[in-house]
Design a protein around this motif. Structure first.
Motif, short mmCIF file in Angstrom:
data_model
loop_
_atom_site.label_atom_id
_atom_site.label_comp_id
_atom_site.label_asym_id
_atom_site.label_seq_id
_atom_site.Cartn_x
_atom_site.Cartn_y
_atom_site.Cartn_z
N ARG A 222 4.97 -12.95 -34.47
CA ARG A 222 6.48 -12.55 -33.84
C ARG A 222 5.83 -11.54 -33.74
O ARG A 222 6.40 -10.22 -33.59
CB ARG A 222 7.86 -12.21 -34.90
CG ARG A 222 8.12 -14.13 -35.37
CD ARG A 222 9.42 -14.35 -36.22
NE ARG A 222 9.28 -13.52 -37.20
CZ ARG A 222 10.44 -13.29 -38.25
NH1 ARG A 222 11.26 -13.83 -37.92
NH2 ARG A 222 10.32 -12.49 -39.28
N THR A 223 4.91 -10.61 -33.15
CA THR A 223 4.04 -9.80 -32.76
C THR A 223 4.10 -10.05 -31.53
O THR A 223 3.37 -10.62 -30.68
CB THR A 223 2.93 -9.31 -34.03
OG1 THR A 223 3.34 -7.81 -33.48
CG2 THR A 223 1.94 -10.42 -33.41
N ALA A 224 4.13 -8.12 -30.52
CA ALA A 224 3.07 -8.21 -28.97
C ALA A 224 1.93 -7.14 -29.16
O ALA A 224 1.41 -7.58 -28.68
CB ALA A 224 3.87 -7.68 -27.93
N ALA A 225 1.80 -6.67 -30.28
CA ALA A 225 0.90 -6.41 -30.70
C ALA A 225 -0.40 -7.56 -30.83
O ALA A 225 -0.26 -8.62 -31.19
CB ALA A 225 0.17 -5.59 -32.00
N GLU A 226 -1.94 -6.71 -30.37
CA GLU A 226 -2.89 -7.56 -31.03
C GLU A 226 -2.95 -8.13 -32.46
O GLU A 226 -2.57 -7.28 -33.67
CB GLU A 226 -4.70 -6.84 -30.81
CG GLU A 226 -5.38 -7.56 -31.08
CD GLU A 226 -6.60 -6.81 -30.39
OE1 GLU A 226 -7.90 -7.22 -30.53
OE2 GLU A 226 -6.79 -5.70 -30.78
N ARG A 227 -2.86 -9.33 -32.98
CA ARG A 227 -3.37 -9.87 -34.67
C ARG A 227 -4.42 -9.32 -34.92
O ARG A 227 -5.27 -9.83 -34.62
CB ARG A 227 -2.92 -11.66 -33.70
CG ARG A 227 -1.35 -12.08 -33.16
CD ARG A 227 -1.87 -13.30 -32.86
NE ARG A 227 -1.50 -14.33 -34.02
CZ ARG A 227 -1.95 -15.55 -34.67
NH1 ARG A 227 -2.25 -16.11 -33.89
NH2 ARG A 227 -1.59 -16.24 -35.80
N VAL A 228 -3.43 -9.47 -36.36
CA VAL A 228 -4.98 -9.47 -37.86
C VAL A 228 -5.00 -10.96 -38.60
O VAL A 228 -4.17 -11.65 -38.03
CB VAL A 228 -4.41 -9.12 -38.19
CG1 VAL A 228 -5.09 -8.50 -39.45
CG2 VAL A 228 -3.98 -7.26 -37.63
N PHE A 229 -6.87 -11.23 -38.26
CA PHE A 229 -6.60 -12.11 -39.02
C PHE A 229 -6.30 -12.14 -40.26
O PHE A 229 -7.48 -11.75 -41.35
CB PHE A 229 -8.13 -12.73 -38.85
CG PHE A 229 -8.25 -13.53 -39.12
CD1 PHE A 229 -8.49 -15.67 -38.44
CD2 PHE A 229 -9.09 -14.27 -40.94
CE1 PHE A 229 -8.73 -16.13 -39.29
CE2 PHE A 229 -9.51 -15.48 -41.71
CZ PHE A 229 -9.21 -16.95 -40.84
N LEU A 230 -5.28 -12.38 -40.78
CA LEU A 230 -4.18 -11.66 -42.03
C LEU A 230 -5.23 -12.54 -42.65
O LEU A 230 -6.47 -11.64 -43.80
CB LEU A 230 -3.17 -11.59 -42.07
CG LEU A 230 -2.87 -10.86 -43.44
CD1 LEU A 230 -2.80 -9.80 -43.67
CD2 LEU A 230 -0.76 -10.80 -42.97
N LEU A 231 -4.68 -13.75 -43.56
CA LEU A 231 -5.60 -14.47 -44.84
C LEU A 231 -5.49 -15.46 -44.05
O LEU A 231 -3.92 -16.27 -43.49
CB LEU A 231 -4.52 -14.34 -45.82
CG LEU A 231 -4.71 -13.55 -47.33
CD1 LEU A 231 -3.93 -13.25 -47.70
CD2 LEU A 231 -5.91 -13.53 -47.52
#
Length: 442
Positions: free
Chosen positions: A276-285
């Motif tokens: 649900r983000t328009a920003a560059e995604r983070v490989f979180l967990l």
């Protein structure tokens, strides 16, 4: 006389198969007197049995991960029921939803959570997310013992072989001007810290000041709640001290020993790892075993236990009783200034000083040796809710016998003739010495 022949044989075999002879450095044989490192076969409540048949009252309880006691029946029953219906699937389960709801109902200020297996998974994900959010690289890590096995932290320790230099800076606990100097002098992505430790309660206004400095310098604040969570309070140190971080990292007692950790925090940040983000995604967990059903069921059973049985009060009561008993013993032998008990009642440590009043690994090892001979196992006096009055009384009596030997060592000015073998050594050190083992040739 306590014997460790089978444990010694098993430990020797472990060294042949497992680097260091254990899967956690803090569990290594070099953390115990030579020839007296029990290899365990079972535990119940706060008692464990080794492969020689010796029974011990255990402290530390799985590196502080077991607060309800070994084999705690409601947790075991919940896990048994869950895994009977499958352990790991290719889609989320309703158990993941229920566990997330349980977690977020307990932790103030946390709006989203993601589960994993190791504490380092959670803290490193917090660092990665902070770097993505701020566009900065430097991490400001409080000068506290341990945060992660990953490069950003281990690269700053004595055990840094194979790791390139890391953009991690340190700051002392309890010193706001020192932290501000760090934040003013570097572009810091996040400040990561334990809000409190066994030996350090936050000075008045300190945590609120840390929060304000992070806001002023647009730096994310990360609380490591691995130890404080479920030991200071079910909602962790942030609940006790009423300061909400941007992100928090949880583990250890979450599952009463079952492998489960969590990264939690503000929605606006954690959504960077979502859809649900328009920003560059983070490989979180993203872990295969993060949502396995056994540990999630264990966590939910722990939540129920904390809601209905008040294990924190029982841990603290046991700790206060133990501290009072040990201090009475050390006063009786006149060594209270050399063998000391310190810390929060639920998280006690013992401090071993030599005749000159300096911290001593030799005297620590002597104390551990004498406790083991008298049926007490532990690198600390960290209690659980399973420690009963008889367990504490037995421990105090063991301390009485150990204190008599400790007093003799102080009087003669050395542990020589009393300590068998080499002293213990810090778990994180650059070389295997002083507990290096002979290499195997062939």
């Amino acid at each position: 006389m306590t014997e460790f022949r089978r444990s010694a044989d098993a430990q020797a075999r472990l060294h042949e198969l497992v680097p260091g002879g254990a899967h956690t450095y803090a569990r290594g044989a070099d953390q115990y007197p030579e020839g007296m490192a029990p290899v365990l076969v079972r535990g119940h409540g706060c008692r464990v049995t080794d492969c020689d048949g010796n029974e011990f009252v255990e402290y530390g309880m799985g590196l502080r991960s077991v607060t309800l006691g070994h084999g705690y029946r409601p947790v075991v029953d919940a896990v048994t029921a869950a895994i009977a219906d499958g352990v790991n699937f290719s889609r989320p389960t309703v158990l993941e939803l229920a566990a997330a709801e349980d977690f977020l109902s307990m932790v103030p200020g946390a709006e989203m959570v993601k589960f994993a297996k190791n504490g380092s998974d959670a803290t490193t994900a917090a660092v990665r997310l902070s770097r993505a959010v701020t566009g900065r690289v430097t991490v400001a890590a409080c000068a506290q013992p341990f945060f992660s096995v990953d490069d950003w932290f281990i690269g700053t320790t004595a055990m840094s072989a194979g790791i390139p230099g890391q953009p991690t800076v340190s700051f002392p606990y309890g010193d706001l001007p020192a932290l501000e100097q760090v934040l003013a002098g570097h572009e810091v992505a996040c400040v990561i810290m334990e809000a409190a430790t066994a030996l350090h309660e936050p000075p008045p206004g300190y945590l609120a000041g840390v929060r304000e400095l992070c806001d002023r310098y647009a730096t994310l604040l990360v609380f490591d709640e691995m130890i404080t969570g479920f030991r200071w309070a079910a909602g962790g140190a942030q609940q006790v001290y009423d300061v909400v971080p941007d992100l928090s990292c949880w583990g250890k007692a979450m599952g009463n020993g079952f492998p489960i950790t969590a990264l939690a925090g503000r929605r606006e940040y954690l959504e960077r790892g979502g859809l649900r983000t328009a920003a560059e995604r983070v490989f979180l967990l993203s872990t295969t075993h993060g949502p396995e059903t056994g540990s999630l069921a264990a966590f939910r059973a722990v939540v129920r236990a904390y809601a209905t049985t008040d294990p924190i009060a029982r841990m603290e009561r046991a700790g206060r009783r133990l501290r009072a008993g040990v201090e009475e013993v050390t006063a009786e032998f006149g060594i209270g200034d050399r063998l000391r008990i310190a810390g929060r009642p639920s998280c006690l440590v013992f401090q071993t000083l030599d005749p000159d009043g300096m911290p001593s690994q030799e005297y620590r090892t002597l104390f551990l040796q004498e406790l083991l001979r008298r049926g007490v196992l532990g690198q600390s006096f960290v209690t659980s809710a399973a420690h009963t009055d008889p367990d504490i009384d037995e421990t105090v009596e063991a301390c009485r016998g150990a204190a008599a030997v400790y007093q003799r060592a102080l009087e003669q000015g050395t542990v020589a003739g009393l300590l068998e073998g080499r002293p213990v050594a810090p778990a994180l050190r650059a070389h295997a010495a002083p507990r290096r083992l002979a290499e195997v040739v062939g």
